[in-house]
Design an enzyme around this catalytic site. Structure first.
Site, PDB file in Angstrom:
ATOM      1  N   PRO A   1      12.013  13.607 -11.619  1.00 26.89           N
ATOM      2  CA  PRO A   1      13.352  13.142 -11.998  1.00 26.89           C
ATOM      3  C   PRO A   1      13.848  13.797 -13.284  1.00 26.89           C
ATOM      4  O   PRO A   1      15.040  13.756 -13.577  1.00 26.89           O
ATOM      5  CB  PRO A   1      13.187  11.629 -12.168  1.00 26.89           C
ATOM      6  CG  PRO A   1      11.730  11.353 -12.172  1.00 26.89           C
ATOM      7  CD  PRO A   1      11.015  12.532 -11.616  1.00 26.89           C
TER       8      PRO A   1
ATOM      9  N   GLU B   1       3.203   8.142 -12.234  1.00 23.87           N
ATOM     10  CA  GLU B   1       4.199   8.533 -13.247  1.00 23.87           C
ATOM     11  C   GLU B   1       4.299  10.049 -13.374  1.00 23.87           C
ATOM     12  O   GLU B   1       4.929  10.557 -14.309  1.00 23.87           O
ATOM     13  CB  GLU B   1       3.848   7.916 -14.605  1.00 23.87           C
ATOM     14  CG  GLU B   1       3.697   6.393 -14.596  1.00 23.87           C
ATOM     15  CD  GLU B   1       4.975   5.682 -14.181  1.00 23.87           C
ATOM     16  OE1 GLU B   1       6.032   5.960 -14.770  1.00 23.87           O
ATOM     17  OE2 GLU B   1       4.906   4.846 -13.260  1.00 23.87           O
TER      18      GLU B   1
ATOM     19  N   ARG C   1      17.108  26.691   6.117  1.00 26.09           N
ATOM     20  CA  ARG C   1      18.313  27.019   6.890  1.00 26.09           C
ATOM     21  C   ARG C   1      18.999  28.285   6.375  1.00 26.09           C
ATOM     22  O   ARG C   1      19.862  28.836   7.052  1.00 26.09           O
ATOM     23  CB  ARG C   1      19.300  25.840   6.908  1.00 26.09           C
ATOM     24  CG  ARG C   1      19.920  25.514   5.590  1.00 26.09           C
ATOM     25  CD  ARG C   1      20.828  24.297   5.682  1.00 26.09           C
ATOM     26  NE  ARG C   1      22.092  24.573   6.362  1.00 26.09           N
ATOM     27  CZ  ARG C   1      23.125  25.197   5.815  1.00 26.09           C
ATOM     28  NH1 ARG C   1      23.063  25.636   4.571  1.00 26.09           N
ATOM     29  NH2 ARG C   1      24.233  25.402   6.499  1.00 26.09           N
TER      30      ARG C   1
HETATM   31  C1  JDQ Z   1       7.723  11.936  -8.641  1.00 24.17           C
HETATM   32  C2  JDQ Z   1       8.526   8.530 -11.174  1.00 24.17           C
HETATM   33  C3  JDQ Z   1       8.557   9.484 -13.392  1.00 24.17           C
HETATM   34  C4  JDQ Z   1       9.498   7.622 -11.561  1.00 24.17           C
HETATM   35  C5  JDQ Z   1       6.366  10.308  -9.340  1.00 24.17           C
HETATM   36  C6  JDQ Z   1       6.393  11.620  -8.916  1.00 24.17           C
HETATM   37  N1  JDQ Z   1      15.221  13.369  -8.113  1.00 24.17           N
HETATM   38  C7  JDQ Z   1      14.050  12.667  -8.165  1.00 24.17           C
HETATM   39  N2  JDQ Z   1      14.017  11.346  -8.274  1.00 24.17           N
HETATM   40  N3  JDQ Z   1      12.763  10.943  -8.319  1.00 24.17           N
HETATM   41  C8  JDQ Z   1      11.951  12.022  -8.245  1.00 24.17           C
HETATM   42  C9  JDQ Z   1      12.766  13.127  -8.137  1.00 24.17           C
HETATM   43  C10 JDQ Z   1      10.493  11.981  -8.318  1.00 24.17           C
HETATM   44  C11 JDQ Z   1       9.741  13.129  -8.051  1.00 24.17           C
HETATM   45  C12 JDQ Z   1       8.349  13.120  -8.197  1.00 24.17           C
HETATM   46  C13 JDQ Z   1       8.489  10.798  -8.892  1.00 24.17           C
HETATM   47  C14 JDQ Z   1       9.869  10.780  -8.747  1.00 24.17           C
HETATM   48  N4  JDQ Z   1       7.630   9.823  -9.330  1.00 24.17           N
HETATM   49  C15 JDQ Z   1       7.999   8.489  -9.752  1.00 24.17           C
HETATM   50  C16 JDQ Z   1       8.064   9.464 -12.077  1.00 24.17           C
HETATM   51  C17 JDQ Z   1       9.508   8.577 -13.776  1.00 24.17           C
HETATM   52  C18 JDQ Z   1       9.986   7.637 -12.865  1.00 24.17           C
END
Ligand code: JDQ
Length: 269
Positions: free
Chosen positions: A88, A115, A157
């Site tokens: 994220p 996390e 694609r």
């Molecule tokens: C992971 C998480 C850190 C929640 C663990 C691995 N665009 C997007 N939204 N969420 C993700 C990507 C994502 C991607 C990989 C993930 C979320 N988490 C959970 C990690 C903070 C909050």
């Protein structure tokens, strides 16, 4: 193109066996390999997580399984892959990035859980590979597998010969910037009347110039309503006289710098 995915949920990647990506694989246009991260653990419980240094909630993915997995995957191929890490806190995944990644011979995706992954893994591989931390949008998922499905579909694609004629590329592929400028308007097909609803007359007129203009007007309606940010940052040189007329009808006007901003209330449906 070769794609590797390392995950603790290989079954989550099953959709890569169907539809567009599945067919591209069957045709030999895509070589997709999904790996179970736990096969690079050595303890009885196949541990991939541990508590965070500094305290706080949740768990963090341990570096050793990722290091062994990525070393093995990288060793199994020629040259260095681009490593794509869904998170994220990454850079936005855009059509532009999809195009860039579609031109690479080899991508390795590392969807995490908990996390996220111990920071040292990203730092270590960034010393010898192009590592991209990427976000698919401003919402929080529980892991990176769904983002991998999204990114792989957007990338696949674009590969030469992956889309059949029926679903062939339009504006988005011919001009990568075009899609970023304006949203698409509505589309219609047979029957000509459904539940008392007809088709806009202009689409039945056979008048290609009028049809193109109507579609562009509808694109402005949708874009001003759903994505005003796209109009605000658009280069006003891209707007012709009729575009400006339509924007004015929709309550937009050029400012001192020529860029458009909303001057009136929202226009009804
Ligand atoms: C992971 C998480 C850190 C929640 C663990 C691995 N665009 C997007 N939204 N969420 C993700 C990507 C994502 C991607 C990989 C993930 C979320 N988490 C959970 C990690 C903070 C909050």
């Amino acid at each position: 193109m070769r794609l590797d995915v390392v995950t603790i949920f290989p079954e989550y990647l099953e959709p890569l066996n169907v539809s567009l990506v599945g067919k591209a694989r069957a045709r030999g246009q895509l070589d997709v390999r999904v790996h179970d991260l736990r096969s690079w653990t050595h303890d009885k419980h196949n541990t991939v997580d541990d508590t965070p240094y500094g305290g706080g909630p949740g768990m963090v993915m341990k570096p050793e399984p990722w290091g062994e997995a990525l070393d093995a995957v990288i060793e199994s191929g020629e040259g260095r892959p681009v490593i794509v890490v869904p998170t994220p806190s990454g850079r936005p995944f855009t059509q532009e990035l999809a195009v860039e990644l579609s031109e690479k011979p080899w991508l390795v995706f590392t969807p995490a859980r908990y996390e996220g992954i111990d920071r040292r893994v990203i730092e270590d591989y960034a010393e010898r590979c192009d590592v991209r931390e990427v976000s698919i949008g401003d919402y929080v998922l529980a892991g990176g597998e769904a983002p991998v499905l999204v990114m792989v579909e957007a990338i696949a694609r674009l590969l030469p010969g992956v889309l059949g004629n029926a679903e062939s590329h339009r504006d988005d592929s011919f001009a990568p910037g075009a899609m970023a400028d304006l949203l698409e308007g509505p589309v219609y097909t047979k029957p000509p009347e459904w539940r008392g609803r007809g088709i806009p007359d202009v689409l039945l007129s056979g008048h290609h110039g009028k049809i193109a203009r109507w579609r562009r007007d509808e694109a402005f309606r949708r874009t001003t309503r759903n994505r005003p940010d796209l109009i605000e940052r658009a280069d006003p040189a891209a707007f012709d006289k009729k575009d400006r007329e339509m924007l004015s009808i929709l309550g937009w006007a050029p400012g001192d710098d020529g860029r458009f901003w909303r001057v009136a209330q929202d226009v009804e449906e």
